[in-house]
Write a protein that holds these residues in place. Sequence first.
Motif, PDB file in Angstrom:
ATOM      1  N   PHE A 108      27.889  43.756  37.510  1.00 17.03           N
ATOM      2  CA  PHE A 108      28.833  42.598  37.761  1.00 17.03           C
ATOM      3  C   PHE A 108      27.822  41.678  38.787  1.00 17.03           C
ATOM      4  O   PHE A 108      28.348  41.645  39.974  1.00 17.03           O
ATOM      5  CB  PHE A 108      29.940  43.384  38.523  1.00 17.03           C
ATOM      6  CG  PHE A 108      30.828  43.688  37.542  1.00 17.03           C
ATOM      7  CD1 PHE A 108      31.790  42.983  36.951  1.00 17.03           C
ATOM      8  CD2 PHE A 108      30.831  45.148  37.201  1.00 17.03           C
ATOM      9  CE1 PHE A 108      32.836  43.438  36.151  1.00 17.03           C
ATOM     10  CE2 PHE A 108      31.835  45.694  36.286  1.00 17.03           C
ATOM     11  CZ  PHE A 108      32.709  44.759  35.634  1.00 17.03           C
ATOM     12  N   PRO A 109      26.960  40.903  38.319  1.00 17.76           N
ATOM     13  CA  PRO A 109      26.126  40.104  39.271  1.00 17.76           C
ATOM     14  C   PRO A 109      27.112  39.008  39.924  1.00 17.76           C
ATOM     15  O   PRO A 109      26.602  38.604  40.896  1.00 17.76           O
ATOM     16  CB  PRO A 109      25.097  39.790  38.514  1.00 17.76           C
ATOM     17  CG  PRO A 109      25.434  39.874  36.883  1.00 17.76           C
ATOM     18  CD  PRO A 109      26.211  40.846  36.976  1.00 17.76           C
ATOM     19  N   HIS A 110      27.851  38.404  38.874  1.00 20.49           N
ATOM     20  CA  HIS A 110      28.707  37.364  39.437  1.00 20.49           C
ATOM     21  C   HIS A 110      29.882  37.698  40.295  1.00 20.49           C
ATOM     22  O   HIS A 110      29.966  37.094  41.334  1.00 20.49           O
ATOM     23  CB  HIS A 110      29.217  36.488  38.246  1.00 20.49           C
ATOM     24  CG  HIS A 110      28.152  35.865  37.429  1.00 20.49           C
ATOM     25  ND1 HIS A 110      27.411  36.678  36.372  1.00 20.49           N
ATOM     26  CD2 HIS A 110      27.717  34.448  37.415  1.00 20.49           C
ATOM     27  CE1 HIS A 110      26.726  35.725  35.756  1.00 20.49           C
ATOM     28  NE2 HIS A 110      26.771  34.637  36.177  1.00 20.49           N
ATOM     29  N   VAL A 111      30.573  38.791  40.024  1.00 25.02           N
ATOM     30  CA  VAL A 111      31.779  39.224  41.005  1.00 25.02           C
ATOM     31  C   VAL A 111      31.224  39.694  42.131  1.00 25.02           C
ATOM     32  O   VAL A 111      31.639  39.431  43.254  1.00 25.02           O
ATOM     33  CB  VAL A 111      32.345  40.441  40.393  1.00 25.02           C
ATOM     34  CG1 VAL A 111      33.282  40.919  41.139  1.00 25.02           C
ATOM     35  CG2 VAL A 111      33.057  39.825  39.091  1.00 25.02           C
ATOM     36  N   ALA A 112      29.765  40.193  42.200  1.00 23.87           N
ATOM     37  CA  ALA A 112      29.108  40.615  43.583  1.00 23.87           C
ATOM     38  C   ALA A 112      29.079  39.472  44.447  1.00 23.87           C
ATOM     39  O   ALA A 112      29.037  39.830  45.792  1.00 23.87           O
ATOM     40  CB  ALA A 112      27.889  41.225  43.292  1.00 23.87           C
ATOM     41  N   LYS A 113      28.873  38.314  44.039  1.00 18.96           N
ATOM     42  CA  LYS A 113      28.754  37.088  44.996  1.00 18.96           C
ATOM     43  C   LYS A 113      30.286  36.933  45.772  1.00 18.96           C
ATOM     44  O   LYS A 113      30.179  36.356  46.869  1.00 18.96           O
ATOM     45  CB  LYS A 113      28.321  35.881  44.153  1.00 18.96           C
ATOM     46  CG  LYS A 113      27.132  35.838  43.492  1.00 18.96           C
ATOM     47  CD  LYS A 113      26.924  34.639  42.767  1.00 18.96           C
ATOM     48  CE  LYS A 113      25.365  34.726  42.092  1.00 18.96           C
ATOM     49  NZ  LYS A 113      25.136  33.597  41.143  1.00 18.96           N
ATOM     50  N   HIS A 114      31.339  37.473  45.353  1.00 19.01           N
ATOM     51  CA  HIS A 114      32.613  37.329  45.878  1.00 19.01           C
ATOM     52  C   HIS A 114      32.810  38.568  46.566  1.00 19.01           C
ATOM     53  O   HIS A 114      34.243  38.870  47.034  1.00 19.01           O
ATOM     54  CB  HIS A 114      33.505  36.840  45.058  1.00 19.01           C
ATOM     55  CG  HIS A 114      33.238  35.641  44.060  1.00 19.01           C
ATOM     56  ND1 HIS A 114      33.642  34.573  44.818  1.00 19.01           N
ATOM     57  CD2 HIS A 114      32.468  35.317  43.255  1.00 19.01           C
ATOM     58  CE1 HIS A 114      33.227  33.381  44.012  1.00 19.01           C
ATOM     59  NE2 HIS A 114      32.502  33.923  42.906  1.00 19.01           N
ATOM     60  N   VAL A 115      32.112  39.556  46.986  1.00 18.96           N
ATOM     61  CA  VAL A 115      32.387  40.891  47.391  1.00 18.96           C
ATOM     62  C   VAL A 115      33.286  40.689  48.872  1.00 18.96           C
ATOM     63  O   VAL A 115      34.014  41.697  48.972  1.00 18.96           O
ATOM     64  CB  VAL A 115      31.255  41.805  47.460  1.00 18.96           C
ATOM     65  CG1 VAL A 115      30.241  41.475  48.512  1.00 18.96           C
ATOM     66  CG2 VAL A 115      31.568  43.225  47.517  1.00 18.96           C
ATOM     67  N   ASP A 116      33.066  39.822  49.511  1.00 14.78           N
ATOM     68  CA  ASP A 116      33.571  39.659  50.848  1.00 14.78           C
ATOM     69  C   ASP A 116      34.951  39.256  50.776  1.00 14.78           C
ATOM     70  O   ASP A 116      35.687  39.381  51.727  1.00 14.78           O
ATOM     71  CB  ASP A 116      32.898  38.643  51.612  1.00 14.78           C
ATOM     72  CG  ASP A 116      31.569  39.051  52.148  1.00 14.78           C
ATOM     73  OD1 ASP A 116      31.088  40.421  52.072  1.00 14.78           O
ATOM     74  OD2 ASP A 116      30.662  38.339  52.647  1.00 14.78           O
TER      75      ASP A 116
END
Length: 456
Positions: A108-116
Motif C-alpha cells: 500500500f504505497p499510496h495509502v501509506a502517504k495518508h497514514v497520519d
Amino acid sequence: MLSRAACGFGSLALNWMLQRDASAAERLGLLGAPHVPPKVRSVIFLYMDGGPSQVDTFDPKPMLKKYDGQPFPAETEPTQFNNLGGTLASPWKFQKHGQSGIEVSELFPHVAKHVDDLAVIRSMTSNFSEHTNANYFLHTGSGLQGRPSMGAWTTYGLGSENDNLPGFVVLNGGLIPPGGLDNFNSGFLPAAFQGSIFAASDPPVANIKSRDRSPAAQRSKLDLLDQMDQLTIDRVGRNDQIESAIANYELAYRMQSAVPELMDLRDETPQTLEEYGLNHSFDKTQTFGRLCLLSRRLVERGVRFVELTVPSVGHDRWDQHSNLKDGHEKNSLAVDQPIAALLADLKRRGMFDSTLVVWGGEFGRTPFAQGKNGRDHNPFGFTMWMAGGGVKGGTVYGQTDEFGYKVVENRVEIHDLHATILHLMGVDHKRLTFRFSGRDMRLTDVHGHIVHDILA
C-alpha cells in the motif's frame, strides 16, 4: 409565501419534507436532535471481500521471519481447511511512514502517504471463520441471514439528505460477497431502507432510462400505480411492502434524472481522473477508481452510507488460500491508488471532516501457511482502519501477539465497530431500535462498546 405562491405547491412540498424529517427524528426517539453531537454525515465502507492478511498489510510481525518455514511455534485453533503448513513470513517489507511512524506494507504505497489520517485497529475479532456467516456478522451484527445491514440501520435512523438518490448505495465492483444480497438487506426494517446496488458501468442501474414516449406518459403510469396501491391500502390497511413499493417507484422515477448526472464525469478534471486511476494500465484499478470517485460524488450529494465491493482480479477476492503473493499484489494494485485518491479528494473539497471512511474485511488470515504459499481464515486477530471526521489520525489501537495470530491487547469486536460508526453519526447504538418479534432489536444486539481511544 409558500402557501400563497403557485397555488400553494411550495407549502405542500415543505410539509412533506418536514414530515419526512420528523419521521426520522421519531425513530431516533428524540424531537429532531441527535443522540450525541454528530461528527460525520456520511460513511464510505471500503469492503475488502475475502479477508486481507493483517500480517502482510498493516500489522508487521518480524518474528514470522525468524520462524519462516518451521513448524508454527504456538498452539493453533481449527481452521477452515486444516491444511496447516509451516510459519509463513510476509513476502513484503514494512516501512514507517508519516509523522506518526506507523508501519505499512509495501503493498500500500499510496495509502501509506495518508497514514497520519488513519486510526489503525490491529485488534479486530470476529465470531465466525467462514465467509458467509462472517459477512453477515460484519454487515448486520448477526451471523445468521435476515438481519438489517448497518447501512439500512443508518438510513432508517437518520433518513436521507437527497430525495433523488437512495440513502444506502452499494457500488459493486463485480463480486457479490458470500451471503449474497442479504449482506445489504433491510431485514425486518421497512424495505425502502435496503441497499441499492449500482454497477461500475454506465448505466449503473437497469432500466434507469425511461422507454416511454414522454415524461408525461411515464408520470401517468406511475400515478395509476399509486392510485391502485392506495386503493389496496384503503382496503387491507397499512402494509410495509405496498408502501415501500410506492416509495421505491417514486424514488426510481426521480433517479432517472439524478443518476445520469451522477455518472457523468465530464465535470471532473483530467488530473482527478488520473489520480483515481481511471487511466491506469491495470483495468481493475480503473474499475475500483471509478467506484471510489463515485462514492465521493454520492456523499457529496448527501447519500448517507456507501459501500464498495472489490473487482475480480483473477483470484478469489482477498481470499488467498494459495498463491498469496500474486493474489494480494493484484488486489492491492486494484485498490491502493484509488483509496489514496479518495482520501486526498475528500480533504481537497472540504469533505474529509464530514465523512467517515472505513477499510477492512470480514476477518484476517493465519500467520502460518495453508499448504505451501497461502493463508487460511483467521477471526482471532485482524486489522481494520478508519479515517475522516471524529477519528484520531496517526493512531494504532490494539495489538496481536508476536505472530499476529490472536489479540492480546484492547480486543475490538464487530459490535464495537458498529457502535463506534453510529456514534460518529450522532446515534446511540443502544437507542436506535425496531420492535420485531416481541423485542426491541438493534444493530449491536445486547453488545457493543464505543472505541473512544481512536476518536479525536
